[in-house]
Design a protein around this motif. Sequence first.
Motif, PDB file in Angstrom:
ATOM      1  N   ASN A 131     -37.960   5.531  -6.877  1.00 40.25           N
ATOM      2  CA  ASN A 131     -37.213   4.590  -8.058  1.00 40.25           C
ATOM      3  C   ASN A 131     -35.856   3.948  -7.186  1.00 40.25           C
ATOM      4  O   ASN A 131     -35.819   2.796  -7.391  1.00 40.25           O
ATOM      5  CB  ASN A 131     -36.429   5.784  -8.934  1.00 40.25           C
ATOM      6  CG  ASN A 131     -37.680   6.234  -9.944  1.00 40.25           C
ATOM      7  OD1 ASN A 131     -38.448   5.861  -9.870  1.00 40.25           O
ATOM      8  ND2 ASN A 131     -37.050   7.211 -10.560  1.00 40.25           N
ATOM      9  N   LYS A 158     -39.903  11.332  -6.783  1.00 40.93           N
ATOM     10  CA  LYS A 158     -39.907  10.112  -7.375  1.00 40.93           C
ATOM     11  C   LYS A 158     -38.502   9.336  -7.175  1.00 40.93           C
ATOM     12  O   LYS A 158     -38.395   8.256  -7.337  1.00 40.93           O
ATOM     13  CB  LYS A 158     -40.199  10.394  -8.805  1.00 40.93           C
ATOM     14  CG  LYS A 158     -39.100  10.915  -9.582  1.00 40.93           C
ATOM     15  CD  LYS A 158     -39.307  11.213 -11.206  1.00 40.93           C
ATOM     16  CE  LYS A 158     -38.134  11.702 -12.031  1.00 40.93           C
ATOM     17  NZ  LYS A 158     -38.536  11.985 -13.378  1.00 40.93           N
ATOM     18  N   ASP A 185     -40.196   5.339 -14.384  1.00 39.26           N
ATOM     19  CA  ASP A 185     -40.797   5.860 -13.053  1.00 39.26           C
ATOM     20  C   ASP A 185     -41.781   5.222 -12.735  1.00 39.26           C
ATOM     21  O   ASP A 185     -42.053   4.822 -11.396  1.00 39.26           O
ATOM     22  CB  ASP A 185     -40.813   7.403 -12.986  1.00 39.26           C
ATOM     23  CG  ASP A 185     -39.626   8.114 -13.440  1.00 39.26           C
ATOM     24  OD1 ASP A 185     -38.561   7.868 -12.947  1.00 39.26           O
ATOM     25  OD2 ASP A 185     -39.913   9.205 -14.261  1.00 39.26           O
TER      26      ASP A 185
END
Length: 457
Positions: free
Chosen positions: A164, A160, A22
Amino acid sequence: MSTGSEIPGGEAHVEKTLGRWDLVLLKIVAIVNLNNVPATAVYGWFSLALWFLAFAMFFVPEAIAVLVLSRRYPGEGGIYVWIRNHFGGAHGFLAGWCYWATNLFCVPVLLVYMAGIFAYAGGEAQAAGLAESRPFVAALAFGWLVFMAVANIRGAGVGKWIHNIGGASSLVSVGLVIIAAVAALSAGVQAQAPVFTSVDWETATSFAVMCNALVGIELASTMGDEIRDPERDLGPAVAIAGTISILSYVLTAAAVLVLVPGDEVGVLQGIMQAISIGASAAGASWLVAPLAVLMGLAIGGAASAWFAGSARVPFVAGLTSALPAALGRVHPVYKSPYVALLITAVLCGLFTLISFAGSSVNEAYQVLLESAGGMPMGPVTHLFLTLTRTDGIGSWARAAGYVGLATTVVGMIVAFLPTSDVTSVWLFELKLVAGVAGPVGIGWFLHARSASHGVSA
């Protein structure tokens, strides 16, 4: 808060959701913006050497500063906390304020740019019209702003995935650009880019642009309390993301030099124009639409990353009472700094809206770009100063701080040198001074106001 961050107000109670990959993808999507490449390609193949020089003299010192200071002062807030602990509340607040305020303009820049890139997904014939269509660009920009705000308020574990996907899209985009260049070479099509043009003050300006393009390795540290194992993962993430980022810029620059001369590329959709020209000449026009989608997702991921990361600054400032305490609130269900995220989203939307008032899309983009251009290196200067004053570090780390500091100061000075396409030097300088002095003045006013009420920022 982690005890090392020395922030009053107790534990922030945000969730630890960010793992090593991440962090890698967050850093890549924050750093790699391929539209920085065409503007620096005017110096021919020599521009590749400039990219490596910027990496060595700016990125590497900044990476060292991030690793040293994140270990010394772990926790939420990143650059704001580091500078605050070394130089006091006034400098910490001002650096954090400028870091956040810069992104109130940079995020709208990315949103408008994203819409211009997505215009190519419908085919090159419609691209120019859609890219200059205010309803189209506004719908995409504001729609994505709402989408990423909601996702990040739902928590870093949800937000996230935008980062990503954006980071992965950025890497695949680099691959497609290289494929386009290889296809052009295979078809016997190659732009006659010079090995070297000339060295003047505009070369220094391009070098400063490259350094500015490499800012972002510090972003994940603003979310320090949301990293699962920063001691284990931060160092490898910095090394992996840094290597991928510089290779992405250099390989893309080489591909652009193969495909089209840099002086024929526009500003708003520069890289897409370069690929469209080169791919068409090589009979590989099919690359344009998928590249537009991937690059659009990459830019959208970057907008979300800078939006989420910079919002942690007013969040921590709320915990310290440097800004209203409401900014330090954490959502009872999603465990996110929802008030800081909401305020950041509203301000980004407001500045985007203002930029469109009575302007074409290209004019709106330029207004936002110029508004964001004056401040980014101020907090980074403080970052390097902090590294040089940190006790208990090796002489190599301190030397890196001085190299990074010198590079950044030179870059800030060079930014005030007008290039050949500037028609009014006085107006150019006035905009730059106003872009720096305005936000800095507001920051000093807010700090002085909190200090007059007996609050230590």
